[in-house]
Write a protein that holds these residues in place. Structure first.
Motif, mmCIF file in Angstrom:
data_model
loop_
_atom_site.group_PDB
_atom_site.id
_atom_site.type_symbol
_atom_site.label_atom_id
_atom_site.label_comp_id
_atom_site.label_asym_id
_atom_site.label_seq_id
_atom_site.Cartn_x
_atom_site.Cartn_y
_atom_site.Cartn_z
ATOM 1 N N PHE A 82 0.828 -1.207 0.000
ATOM 2 C CA PHE A 82 0.000 0.000 0.000
ATOM 3 C C PHE A 82 0.864 1.261 0.000
ATOM 4 C CE2 PHE A 82 -2.315 3.201 2.633
ATOM 5 C CZ PHE A 82 -3.316 3.497 1.729
ATOM 6 N N VAL A 83 1.908 1.272 0.825
ATOM 7 C CA VAL A 83 2.800 2.437 0.910
ATOM 8 C C VAL A 83 3.552 2.637 -0.409
ATOM 9 C CG1 VAL A 83 4.893 3.325 2.016
ATOM 10 C CG2 VAL A 83 3.056 2.346 3.410
ATOM 11 N N ALA B 7 4.122 5.675 -5.597
ATOM 12 C CA ALA B 7 4.023 5.712 -7.048
ATOM 13 C C ALA B 7 2.949 6.695 -7.506
ATOM 14 C CB ALA B 7 3.728 4.312 -7.586
ATOM 15 N N VAL B 8 1.825 6.723 -6.796
ATOM 16 C CA VAL B 8 0.732 7.641 -7.158
ATOM 17 C C VAL B 8 1.160 9.089 -6.944
ATOM 18 C CG1 VAL B 8 -1.574 8.419 -6.487
ATOM 19 C CG2 VAL B 8 -1.108 5.977 -6.747
ATOM 20 N N ILE B 9 1.824 9.367 -5.815
ATOM 21 C CA ILE B 9 2.291 10.727 -5.536
ATOM 22 C C ILE B 9 3.282 11.170 -6.614
ATOM 23 C CG2 ILE B 9 3.621 12.165 -3.944
ATOM 24 C CD1 ILE B 9 0.890 11.571 -2.876
ATOM 25 N N LYS B 10 4.219 10.318 -6.954
ATOM 26 C CA LYS B 10 5.235 10.648 -7.957
ATOM 27 C C LYS B 10 4.586 10.902 -9.316
ATOM 28 C CE LYS B 10 9.727 8.987 -9.676
ATOM 29 N NZ LYS B 10 9.512 9.047 -11.131
ATOM 30 N N ASN B 11 3.672 10.026 -9.702
ATOM 31 C CA ASN B 11 3.002 10.176 -10.987
ATOM 32 C C ASN B 11 2.158 11.441 -11.029
ATOM 33 O OD1 ASN B 11 0.270 9.441 -12.683
ATOM 34 N ND2 ASN B 11 2.099 8.575 -13.633
ATOM 35 N N THR B 12 1.465 11.748 -9.934
ATOM 36 C CA THR B 12 0.618 12.946 -9.881
ATOM 37 C C THR B 12 1.443 14.209 -10.008
ATOM 38 O OG1 THR B 12 -0.973 11.795 -8.450
ATOM 39 C CG2 THR B 12 -1.071 14.206 -8.495
ATOM 40 N N SER C 169 9.847 3.939 10.212
ATOM 41 C CA SER C 169 8.982 5.118 10.409
ATOM 42 C C SER C 169 9.408 6.296 9.544
ATOM 43 C CB SER C 169 8.978 5.538 11.893
ATOM 44 O OG SER C 169 8.551 4.482 12.713
ATOM 45 N N LYS C 170 9.766 6.000 8.291
ATOM 46 C CA LYS C 170 10.168 7.051 7.359
ATOM 47 C C LYS C 170 9.365 6.983 6.065
ATOM 48 C CE LYS C 170 14.906 7.610 9.057
ATOM 49 N NZ LYS C 170 16.346 7.608 8.696
ATOM 50 N N MET C 171 8.127 6.577 6.173
ATOM 51 C CA MET C 171 7.300 6.435 4.976
ATOM 52 C C MET C 171 7.054 7.777 4.302
ATOM 53 S SD MET C 171 4.663 3.479 6.350
ATOM 54 C CE MET C 171 4.984 3.746 8.108
ATOM 55 N N TYR C 172 6.731 8.793 5.092
ATOM 56 C CA TYR C 172 6.520 10.134 4.518
ATOM 57 C C TYR C 172 7.820 10.689 3.956
ATOM 58 C CZ TYR C 172 5.653 15.148 4.274
ATOM 59 O OH TYR C 172 5.566 16.464 3.846
ATOM 60 N N SER C 173 8.894 10.554 4.694
ATOM 61 C CA SER C 173 10.190 11.065 4.253
ATOM 62 C C SER C 173 10.638 10.387 2.963
ATOM 63 C CB SER C 173 11.239 10.862 5.354
ATOM 64 O OG SER C 173 12.499 11.342 4.950
ATOM 65 N N ASN C 174 10.478 9.076 2.886
ATOM 66 C CA ASN C 174 10.870 8.359 1.672
ATOM 67 C C ASN C 174 10.052 8.822 0.475
ATOM 68 O OD1 ASN C 174 12.743 6.837 3.104
ATOM 69 N ND2 ASN C 174 11.345 5.130 3.436
ATOM 70 N N CYS C 175 8.792 9.147 0.715
ATOM 71 C CA CYS C 175 7.916 9.586 -0.377
ATOM 72 C C CYS C 175 8.367 10.935 -0.935
ATOM 73 C CB CYS C 175 6.476 9.659 0.112
ATOM 74 S SG CYS C 175 5.305 10.223 -1.138
ATOM 75 N N ILE C 176 8.602 11.902 -0.061
ATOM 76 C CA ILE C 176 8.941 13.243 -0.549
ATOM 77 C C ILE C 176 10.378 13.325 -1.062
ATOM 78 C CG2 ILE C 176 7.272 14.293 0.999
ATOM 79 C CD1 ILE C 176 9.579 15.239 2.758
ATOM 80 N N HIS C 177 11.200 12.318 -0.764
ATOM 81 C CA HIS C 177 12.583 12.297 -1.260
ATOM 82 C C HIS C 177 12.727 11.506 -2.558
ATOM 83 C CE1 HIS C 177 13.604 13.847 2.736
ATOM 84 N NE2 HIS C 177 14.781 14.158 2.235
ATOM 85 N N GLN C 178 11.609 11.138 -3.166
ATOM 86 C CA GLN C 178 11.680 10.462 -4.459
ATOM 87 C C GLN C 178 12.264 11.406 -5.514
ATOM 88 O OE1 GLN C 178 8.165 7.545 -5.276
ATOM 89 N NE2 GLN C 178 7.279 9.272 -4.174
#
Length: 290
Positions: free
Chosen positions: A17-18, A23-28, A124-133
């Motif tokens: 899910f994460v 992937a959705v955030i990056k694509n958007t 506990s770095k799910m948000y951080s990993n997302c914005i650092h794509q």
């Protein structure tokens, strides 16, 4: 160990899910960068006058999901202790795989799965990993260029040349961090939400306080993407930082509580010197609020 073993299928679902959210955030973001680009004819004719408030609202809510998951995992000491014990058990299994009913190759695959779960969720770095794509860096030729890419291949040109030509065609859109039009659109939306929040705090709140977390989640994403292309707006930073005079924390779910100051210090560091309230008075202001 048995509890973690039973919990693994659920952790794998959360991991999938994460990764899907990332992937959705990056694509958007990349599609927005394509639509909101000063050199795109479609932007000049249409999207220059279109506000994506609904999309940005949903984008911020999706980011808040990752923030919530981070806090849930971070505050769960029992999960952390059980996970460490489970990893130790896997180490014992490697010394005597036959007695445990494992083949060495199977154990390697299982350890790889465990490491992916740990990196994706348990740190506990799910948000951080997302914005650092790496936003705007394509792993394959974009779908809107696929037909031309196929034509190039039919002309017996090598794949590297085709990819090089494709990248040249999308050079302007792929550098998301340099997209001034997208930065201005997200900045406009953040300031709109900030003004709405300030107005509600003076009167009656009609939006759930999760909207506060949504605001800062999107702000963290924008701050990371445009760090090197846009100077930090210190006036706006001070304005949203001061929100903690009224809302220093937000209860998300269960034992998960989001703290405004902690989030900003971790994900949106301030480049100036003075803030109100100052760092050393944050704890006292929280106690007064509670």
């Amino acid at each position: 160990e048995m509890q973690i073993a039973r919990f693994l299928p659920f952790l794998q679902e959360v991991c999938n899910f994460v990764l899907r959210i990332n992937a959705v955030i990056k694509n958007t973001v990349e599609q927005l960068a394509y639509l909101y680009h000063p050199k795109q004819k479609l932007y000049i004719s249409t999207y220059k006058n279109v506000s994506m408030d609904y999309l940005l609202d949903r984008l911020s809510q999706t980011l808040t999901i990752l923030v919530t998951l981070d806090i849930i995992v971070r505050e769960n000491e029992e999960l952390k202790d059980a996970w460490e014990n489970y990893k130790k058990m896997i180490g014992y299994m490697r010394t005597t795989p036959d007695s445990m009913g494992f083949q060495p190759d199977e154990l390697n695959d299982f350890q790889h799965q465990i490491m992916q779960l740990e990196v994706t969720i348990l740190t506990s770095k799910m948000y951080s990993n997302c914005i650092h794509q790496k936003f705007g860096v394509f792993s394959k030729v974009p779908s809107h260029l696929s037909n031309q890419y196929d034509q190039i291949l039919k002309q017996n040109q090598v794949k590297e040349e085709a990819i090089k030509m494709s990248k040249a065609m999308i050079q302007q859109m792929r550098v998301v961090s340099a997209n001034r039009a997208l930065f201005e659109e997200i900045d406009r939306y953040l300031k709109y939400i900030q003004r709405r929040l300030k107005s509600e705090l003076k009167g009656k709140e009609i939006h759930h306080r999760h909207c506060v977390v949504d605001l800062f989640s999107l702000y963290g994403l924008a701050n990371k993407i445009f760090t090197h292309s846009a100077a930090q707006d210190k006036s706006f930073y001070k304005s949203v930082w001061s929100v903690q005079h009224d809302i220093p924390l937000v209860h998300l779910t269960g034992r998960a509580v989001w703290y405004l100051a902690d989030f900003m210090r971790e994900h949106i560091p301030y480049s100036g010197k003075t803030l109100d309230p100052p760092y050393h008075k944050i704890d006292s202001s929280r106690r007064l609020y509670l």
